[in-house]
Scaffold this motif. Structure first.
Motif, PDB file in Angstrom:
ATOM      1  N   ASP A  46       0.657  -0.942  -0.397  1.00 34.23           N
ATOM      2  CA  ASP A  46       0.551  -0.059  -0.002  1.00 34.23           C
ATOM      3  C   ASP A  46       0.893   1.524   0.019  1.00 34.23           C
ATOM      4  OD1 ASP A  46      -2.687  -1.518  -0.388  1.00 34.23           O
ATOM      5  OD2 ASP A  46      -2.276  -1.431   2.333  1.00 34.23           O
ATOM      6  N   ILE A  47       2.131   0.892   0.909  1.00 29.77           N
ATOM      7  CA  ILE A  47       2.361   2.177   0.687  1.00 29.77           C
ATOM      8  C   ILE A  47       3.348   2.827  -0.542  1.00 29.77           C
ATOM      9  CG2 ILE A  47       4.960   3.536   1.662  1.00 29.77           C
ATOM     10  CD1 ILE A  47       4.289   1.855   4.058  1.00 29.77           C
ATOM     11  N   VAL A  48       3.930   1.691  -0.986  1.00 32.22           N
ATOM     12  CA  VAL A  48       4.458   1.448  -2.626  1.00 32.22           C
ATOM     13  C   VAL A  48       3.382   2.161  -3.812  1.00 32.22           C
ATOM     14  CG1 VAL A  48       5.201   0.329  -4.672  1.00 32.22           C
ATOM     15  CG2 VAL A  48       6.290  -0.125  -2.345  1.00 32.22           C
ATOM     16  N   LEU A  49       2.103   1.590  -3.494  1.00 28.45           N
ATOM     17  CA  LEU A  49       1.042   2.310  -4.842  1.00 28.45           C
ATOM     18  C   LEU A  49       0.563   4.038  -3.896  1.00 28.45           C
ATOM     19  CD1 LEU A  49      -1.327  -1.338  -4.672  1.00 28.45           C
ATOM     20  CD2 LEU A  49       0.135  -0.361  -5.923  1.00 28.45           C
ATOM     21  N   ARG A  50       0.945   4.437  -2.898  1.00 24.47           N
ATOM     22  CA  ARG A  50       0.825   5.325  -2.935  1.00 24.47           C
ATOM     23  C   ARG A  50       1.726   6.021  -2.873  1.00 24.47           C
ATOM     24  NH1 ARG A  50      -1.367   3.370   2.750  1.00 24.47           N
ATOM     25  NH2 ARG A  50       0.342   4.016   3.543  1.00 24.47           N
ATOM     26  N   LEU A  98       3.676 -12.460  -7.348  1.00 23.94           N
ATOM     27  CA  LEU A  98       2.751 -11.708  -8.890  1.00 23.94           C
ATOM     28  C   LEU A  98       1.618 -10.639  -8.954  1.00 23.94           C
ATOM     29  CD1 LEU A  98       3.151 -14.743 -10.596  1.00 23.94           C
ATOM     30  CD2 LEU A  98       4.627 -13.280 -10.162  1.00 23.94           C
ATOM     31  N   GLU A  99       0.688 -10.935  -8.319  1.00 22.44           N
ATOM     32  CA  GLU A  99       0.110 -10.219  -8.375  1.00 22.44           C
ATOM     33  C   GLU A  99       0.165  -8.748  -8.243  1.00 22.44           C
ATOM     34  OE1 GLU A  99      -3.849 -10.324  -8.824  1.00 22.44           O
ATOM     35  OE2 GLU A  99      -3.315 -12.867  -9.465  1.00 22.44           O
ATOM     36  N   PHE A 100       0.351  -8.277  -7.150  1.00 30.17           N
ATOM     37  CA  PHE A 100       1.634  -6.829  -6.686  1.00 30.17           C
ATOM     38  C   PHE A 100       2.249  -6.695  -8.030  1.00 30.17           C
ATOM     39  CE2 PHE A 100       4.394  -4.375  -5.013  1.00 30.17           C
ATOM     40  CZ  PHE A 100       3.632  -3.357  -4.685  1.00 30.17           C
ATOM     41  N   ALA A 101       2.612  -7.341  -8.639  1.00 27.11           N
ATOM     42  CA  ALA A 101       3.715  -6.824 -10.099  1.00 27.11           C
ATOM     43  C   ALA A 101       3.536  -6.667 -10.699  1.00 27.11           C
ATOM     44  CB  ALA A 101       4.337  -7.378 -10.178  1.00 27.11           C
ATOM     45  N   ALA A 102       1.708  -7.152 -11.314  1.00 29.18           N
ATOM     46  CA  ALA A 102       0.693  -6.841 -12.034  1.00 29.18           C
ATOM     47  C   ALA A 102       0.211  -5.927 -11.878  1.00 29.18           C
ATOM     48  CB  ALA A 102      -0.077  -8.063 -12.097  1.00 29.18           C
ATOM     49  N   LYS A 103      -0.101  -5.413 -10.459  1.00 29.58           N
ATOM     50  CA  LYS A 103      -0.655  -4.109 -10.232  1.00 29.58           C
ATOM     51  C   LYS A 103      -0.419  -2.864 -10.178  1.00 29.58           C
ATOM     52  CE  LYS A 103      -3.419  -4.494  -6.671  1.00 29.58           C
ATOM     53  NZ  LYS A 103      -4.000  -4.518  -4.827  1.00 29.58           N
ATOM     54  N   VAL A 104       0.964  -3.072 -10.021  1.00 27.73           N
ATOM     55  CA  VAL A 104       1.594  -1.462 -10.209  1.00 27.73           C
ATOM     56  C   VAL A 104       2.619  -1.450 -11.957  1.00 27.73           C
ATOM     57  CG1 VAL A 104       4.544  -1.646  -9.768  1.00 27.73           C
ATOM     58  CG2 VAL A 104       3.422  -1.943  -8.358  1.00 27.73           C
ATOM     59  N   PHE A 105       1.995  -2.718 -12.853  1.00 25.62           N
ATOM     60  CA  PHE A 105       2.586  -2.526 -14.066  1.00 25.62           C
ATOM     61  C   PHE A 105       1.404  -1.738 -14.465  1.00 25.62           C
ATOM     62  CE2 PHE A 105       2.516  -3.886 -18.136  1.00 25.62           C
ATOM     63  CZ  PHE A 105       3.812  -3.698 -18.820  1.00 25.62           C
ATOM     64  N   ASN A 106       0.306  -1.881 -13.785  1.00 24.53           N
ATOM     65  CA  ASN A 106      -1.093  -2.067 -14.816  1.00 24.53           C
ATOM     66  C   ASN A 106      -1.719  -0.204 -14.295  1.00 24.53           C
ATOM     67  OD1 ASN A 106      -1.312  -4.334 -16.884  1.00 24.53           O
ATOM     68  ND2 ASN A 106      -3.160  -5.327 -14.800  1.00 24.53           N
ATOM     69  N   LYS A 107      -1.271  -0.367 -12.715  1.00 19.17           N
ATOM     70  CA  LYS A 107      -1.573   1.389 -12.235  1.00 19.17           C
ATOM     71  C   LYS A 107      -0.497   2.484 -13.381  1.00 19.17           C
ATOM     72  CE  LYS A 107      -1.310   3.802  -7.675  1.00 19.17           C
ATOM     73  NZ  LYS A 107      -2.979   3.668  -7.977  1.00 19.17           N
ATOM     74  N   GLN A 108       0.630   1.900 -13.178  1.00 15.47           N
ATOM     75  CA  GLN A 108       1.559   2.576 -13.992  1.00 15.47           C
ATOM     76  C   GLN A 108       1.103   3.098 -15.747  1.00 15.47           C
ATOM     77  OE1 GLN A 108       3.686   4.277 -12.915  1.00 15.47           O
ATOM     78  NE2 GLN A 108       5.726   4.729 -14.493  1.00 15.47           N
ATOM     79  N   ALA A 109       0.730   1.808 -16.148  1.00 16.88           N
ATOM     80  CA  ALA A 109       0.844   2.052 -17.825  1.00 16.88           C
ATOM     81  C   ALA A 109      -1.178   2.788 -17.590  1.00 16.88           C
ATOM     82  CB  ALA A 109      -0.020   0.287 -18.032  1.00 16.88           C
TER      83      ALA A 109
END
Length: 195
Positions: A46-50, A98-109
């Motif tokens: 959550d911290i990384v996403l924020r 993997l789910e977190f990596a995908a979440k980061v990837f797609n949020k950035q995209a």
């Protein structure tokens, strides 16, 4: 990247990519276990996403650990007990990594910025639900020996076939395959083994 660009290196150890970007003047922020970031912890995620929302990095480079997804792991799964352990390990890793990596990837995209995710070319992770839903512009295949990857102090190169899922079309330029002009030392569990 321009000299004013910002990049985040996620899941990476002392990566050559982040060092090269920093030497070119880019501001690089690293998120790895060695830097105190346990990215399997939902609170840290959550911290990384924020931070992504606040800092809006131009590029995010990710290389999540691939251990359970390596095809060599299947050699340990020849018995029912071994297979159960591998299935359990992969289920945990899929949910927490993997789910977190995908979440980061797609949020950035979705934000219109670039994301890059690296994993071994033949890893089973590319077939998972998490990686299948990546908002990828292209997948680039390359052999790391063509970029000088060595594991024995520079004497012998390691091929390490790799795939990079990316949103940036210019990354197609890195798609260099081994030209066969050198010998290889293989990698097993991140350590050198004769190829």
């Amino acid at each position: 990247l321009s000299s004013s660009s910002a990049a985040s290196d996620v899941y990476k150890r002392q990566g050559r990519t982040s060092q090269k970007l920093a030497s070119m003047g880019a501001e690089v922020r690293r998120f790895g276990l060695e830097d105190g970031w346990d990215l399997t912890d939902p609170k840290i995620q959550d911290i990384v996403l924020r931070l992504m929302d606040r800092e809006e990095p131009d590029e995010i480079l990710m290389a999540p650990m691939c251990g359970p997804w390596s095809t060599i792991q299947e050699l340990n799964a020849l018995t029912p007990e071994g297979r159960r352990k591998l299935v359990d390990k992969r289920a945990w890793h899929h949910e927490h990594v993997l789910e977190f990596a995908a979440k980061v990837f797609n949020k950035q995209a979705r934000a219109g910025r670039h994301a890059h995710l690296e994993h071994p070319r033949f890893a089973r992770s590319w077939q998972t639900k998490a990686f299948q839903k990546l908002l990828v512009a292209l997948r680039v295949h390359f052999d790391q020996c063509m970029y000088g990857l060595s594991v024995d102090g520079g004497k012998t190169l390691s091929k390490k076939p790799t795939t990079l899922a990316t949103t940036k079309l210019a990354m197609a330029l890195i798609g260099r395959r081994c030209d066969g002009s050198h010998e290889h030392l293989g990698l097993v569990g991140g350590r050198a083994k004769p190829a």
